[in-house]
Design a protein around this motif. Structure first.
Motif, PDB file in Angstrom:
ATOM      1  N   LEU A 139      10.315  -0.074 -33.620  1.00 41.13           N
ATOM      2  CA  LEU A 139      10.943  -0.420 -34.836  1.00 41.13           C
ATOM      3  C   LEU A 139      10.176  -0.199 -36.031  1.00 41.13           C
ATOM      4  O   LEU A 139      10.714  -0.694 -37.067  1.00 41.13           O
ATOM      5  N   LYS A 140       9.207   0.691 -36.067  1.00 41.25           N
ATOM      6  CA  LYS A 140       8.345   0.928 -37.036  1.00 41.25           C
ATOM      7  C   LYS A 140       9.077   1.376 -38.140  1.00 41.25           C
ATOM      8  O   LYS A 140       8.781   0.992 -39.478  1.00 41.25           O
ATOM      9  N   ASP A 141      10.088   2.268 -38.012  1.00 41.19           N
ATOM     10  CA  ASP A 141      10.891   2.823 -39.265  1.00 41.19           C
ATOM     11  C   ASP A 141      12.202   1.851 -39.556  1.00 41.19           C
ATOM     12  O   ASP A 141      12.888   2.456 -40.307  1.00 41.19           O
ATOM     13  N   ASN A 142      12.412   0.865 -38.706  1.00 42.45           N
ATOM     14  CA  ASN A 142      13.556   0.000 -39.228  1.00 42.45           C
ATOM     15  C   ASN A 142      13.331  -1.089 -40.280  1.00 42.45           C
ATOM     16  O   ASN A 142      12.095  -1.893 -40.025  1.00 42.45           O
ATOM     17  N   PRO A 143      13.619  -0.830 -41.433  1.00 42.72           N
ATOM     18  CA  PRO A 143      13.015  -1.571 -42.700  1.00 42.72           C
ATOM     19  C   PRO A 143      13.105  -3.057 -42.288  1.00 42.72           C
ATOM     20  O   PRO A 143      14.255  -3.644 -41.730  1.00 42.72           O
ATOM     21  N   GLY A 144      12.129  -4.035 -42.468  1.00 43.21           N
ATOM     22  CA  GLY A 144      12.224  -5.449 -42.328  1.00 43.21           C
ATOM     23  C   GLY A 144      11.825  -5.907 -40.760  1.00 43.21           C
ATOM     24  O   GLY A 144      11.607  -6.979 -40.651  1.00 43.21           O
ATOM     25  N   TRP A 145      11.473  -4.861 -39.981  1.00 39.66           N
ATOM     26  CA  TRP A 145      11.273  -5.435 -38.696  1.00 39.66           C
ATOM     27  C   TRP A 145       9.831  -5.164 -38.448  1.00 39.66           C
ATOM     28  O   TRP A 145       9.316  -4.352 -37.450  1.00 39.66           O
ATOM     29  N   ASP A 146       8.978  -5.889 -39.003  1.00 39.17           N
ATOM     30  CA  ASP A 146       7.436  -6.048 -38.621  1.00 39.17           C
ATOM     31  C   ASP A 146       7.320  -7.184 -37.733  1.00 39.17           C
ATOM     32  O   ASP A 146       8.406  -7.698 -36.958  1.00 39.17           O
ATOM     33  N   ARG A 147       6.050  -7.177 -37.318  1.00 36.74           N
ATOM     34  CA  ARG A 147       5.714  -8.058 -36.154  1.00 36.74           C
ATOM     35  C   ARG A 147       6.134  -9.440 -36.444  1.00 36.74           C
ATOM     36  O   ARG A 147       6.504 -10.109 -35.212  1.00 36.74           O
TER      37      ARG A 147
ATOM     38  N   ARG B  22      20.548 -14.094 -28.916  1.00 38.75           N
ATOM     39  CA  ARG B  22      20.976 -12.592 -28.623  1.00 38.75           C
ATOM     40  C   ARG B  22      20.879 -11.940 -30.056  1.00 38.75           C
ATOM     41  O   ARG B  22      21.722 -12.310 -30.802  1.00 38.75           O
ATOM     42  N   ILE B  23      19.899 -10.784 -30.263  1.00 37.28           N
ATOM     43  CA  ILE B  23      20.101 -10.186 -31.387  1.00 37.28           C
ATOM     44  C   ILE B  23      19.563  -8.743 -30.929  1.00 37.28           C
ATOM     45  O   ILE B  23      18.735  -8.514 -30.384  1.00 37.28           O
ATOM     46  N   ASP B  24      20.627  -7.821 -31.433  1.00 40.31           N
ATOM     47  CA  ASP B  24      20.670  -6.379 -31.179  1.00 40.31           C
ATOM     48  C   ASP B  24      19.942  -5.707 -32.312  1.00 40.31           C
ATOM     49  O   ASP B  24      20.718  -5.901 -33.528  1.00 40.31           O
ATOM     50  N   VAL B  25      19.270  -4.715 -32.291  1.00 39.81           N
ATOM     51  CA  VAL B  25      18.708  -4.023 -33.409  1.00 39.81           C
ATOM     52  C   VAL B  25      18.815  -2.609 -32.891  1.00 39.81           C
ATOM     53  O   VAL B  25      17.915  -2.037 -32.016  1.00 39.81           O
ATOM     54  N   ARG B  26      19.483  -1.685 -33.725  1.00 40.89           N
ATOM     55  CA  ARG B  26      19.659  -0.257 -33.484  1.00 40.89           C
ATOM     56  C   ARG B  26      18.305   0.625 -33.925  1.00 40.89           C
ATOM     57  O   ARG B  26      18.116   0.355 -35.276  1.00 40.89           O
ATOM     58  N   LEU B  27      17.848   1.328 -33.243  1.00 41.10           N
ATOM     59  CA  LEU B  27      16.638   1.982 -33.979  1.00 41.10           C
ATOM     60  C   LEU B  27      17.073   3.114 -34.732  1.00 41.10           C
ATOM     61  O   LEU B  27      18.199   4.009 -34.278  1.00 41.10           O
TER      62      LEU B  27
END
Length: 430
Positions: free
Chosen positions: A347-355, A367-372
């Motif tokens: 998720l490095k290049d997904n804005p806002g998705w840090d550790r 349940r949360i789905d995040v598209r790369l």
């Protein structure tokens, strides 16, 4: 005694990797003087050094070149007689002594796992133990420093078998010599290991749990599309037949304890007592395990990978497997150690998705789905022998695809390709 730098010490111990160190190791067997430096004064400390982890990607030009050099060097060694077998009638460890220890020293010296200056003493000392650990590291064996059945088996594989193994795997490596992408993931099935690669360098390493011998993880090229936090797990039909029905016959409370619900095709929920577990009736229903990383077979995270095999990568509540040498435990999917680090890299290049955001999503239990964005190339490969800047590596031909016996594989299970629906294993009966 002449001194030796720490770097020279490391090279001498990893002599099965590239030209100069390996040539020095070979020379020990035929009397050539290569001018290799000798041992340093801090030998007791150095004897406890571990093999450094490679930062060179498995799928890279460097690994192909290293493997080519290893083949040439092993062929050279074979022309000089190769190596002799090490007597395996008794376990060897610190304090052991006798002719078998002399043979062990020579076996370690000839492939550069032990410097030739260690000599031919019949005593198993800390220097020999360090050499054994390095040999074990090169063969994917737990680094105990004790020579028991598995280590003996690997040591006594004939050199011609090792040469052929390197040649077969060089062909496999060459198949990935094109542009793999600036960011990609490699799973090496025989090593049960995952690496993430960015701009030609390994970013993260992960131990993995991969398919059993009779439920194999497929070799494939695919793309990771999304990350699913706190996923449900839908039990595949094949696992219902092979695993779930027998478990329910053993323990009628199994589904309830593991939060697995039963649904008809119309979406109606059934209770376990409504199903005849002494028949195949259960295969007519859908079984879905509730989210929850402490019990759900997928753990906290599932990585969706577009592929025709129905497999993916995921977390697991059974994290103890990552400390085992033998990690061929799933029904085709891949369990990833330190999955949060892996997901953070994806998720490095997904804005806002840090550790912190990842940890928050897991804690939510939702349940949360995040598209790369973008999708990440994923390569599941089958490589049992390779060489890089550190050393030559060998792994068991666990699925027997190299075309010959050898290695420490002593499994007798029948070989079947993973069914497309085989995804992961049910939790154990507690």
């Amino acid at each position: 005694m002449k001194s030796i730098s720490r770097r020279a010490f490391n090279l001498g111990f990893t002599g099965a990797a590239l030209g100069l160190p390996l040539a020095s190791a070979f020379a020990a067997s035929d009397g050539f003087d290569t001018g290799q430096a000798e041992w340093q004064q801090k030998f007791d400390g150095d004897a406890r050094l571990r093999v450094p982890r490679s930062e060179t990607p498995l799928l890279s030009q460097q690994t192909m070149s290293g493997t080519e050099q290893a083949i040439a060097q092993y062929q050279q060694l074979a022309s000089r007689g190769g190596w002799q077998t090490v007597p395996s009638n008794a376990t060897l460890k610190i304090g052991s002594r006798g002719p078998a220890v002399v043979a062990l020293r020579q076996r370690l010296i000839i492939t550069g796992d032990l410097d030739r200056q260690a000599g031919d003493s019949p005593v198993f000392d800390s220097y020999v133990e360090a050499g054994v650990r390095r040999f074990q590291a090169r063969h994917g064996i737990g680094q105990t420093g004790v020579v028991a059945k598995q280590t003996f088996t690997e040591m006594n594989v004939p050199i011609q078998t090792r040469i052929r193994q390197l040649e077969i795997n060089l062909v496999r490596l060459r198949a990935f010599s094109g542009n793999l992408g600036s960011r990609f993931v490699t799973l090496n099935i025989p090593a049960a290991a995952v690496e993430t690669v960015e701009n030609g360098q390994i970013a993260t390493h992960h131990q993995a749990g991969v398919g059993k011998i009779d439920r194999q993880s497929p070799v494939m090229q695919a793309r990771a599309l999304s990350v699913n936090f706190n996923p449900f797990w839908t039990v595949p039909a094949s696992i219902i037949r092979k695993d779930l029905i027998p478990k329910m016959q053993q323990d009628p409370n199994y589904l309830t304890e593991n939060k697995i619900r039963i649904f008809t095709r119309q979406g109606q929920e059934l209770q376990p007592a409504q199903v005849n577990w002494n028949s195949n009736e259960a295969t007519n229903y859908m079984f879905r395990q509730d989210p929850g990383g402490e019990i759900n077979s997928l753990g906290f995270v599932r990585i969706d990978i577009a592929n025709p095999h129905g497999v993916y990568m995921h977390d697991t509540p059974a994290k103890g497997i990552f400390g085992d040498d033998y990690r061929f435990v799933s029904s085709g999917c891949v369990r990833v150690q330190n999955v949060r680090d892996y997901v953070a890299w994806l998720l490095k290049d997904n804005p806002g998705w840090d550790r912190d955001k990842i940890d928050e999503a897991i804690r939510s239990g939702q349940r949360i789905d995040v598209r790369l964005t973008p999708a990440v190339n994923v390569y599941w490969v089958y490589v049992t022998a390779w060489a890089n800047e550190n050393l030559v590596q060998f792994r068991d031909d666990i699925y027997r695809r190299d075309g010959f016996g050898g290695g420490a594989v002593a499994q007798s299970a029948p070989i079947n390709n993973a069914n497309a629906a085989d995804e992961d294993l049910l939790p154990p009966i507690r």
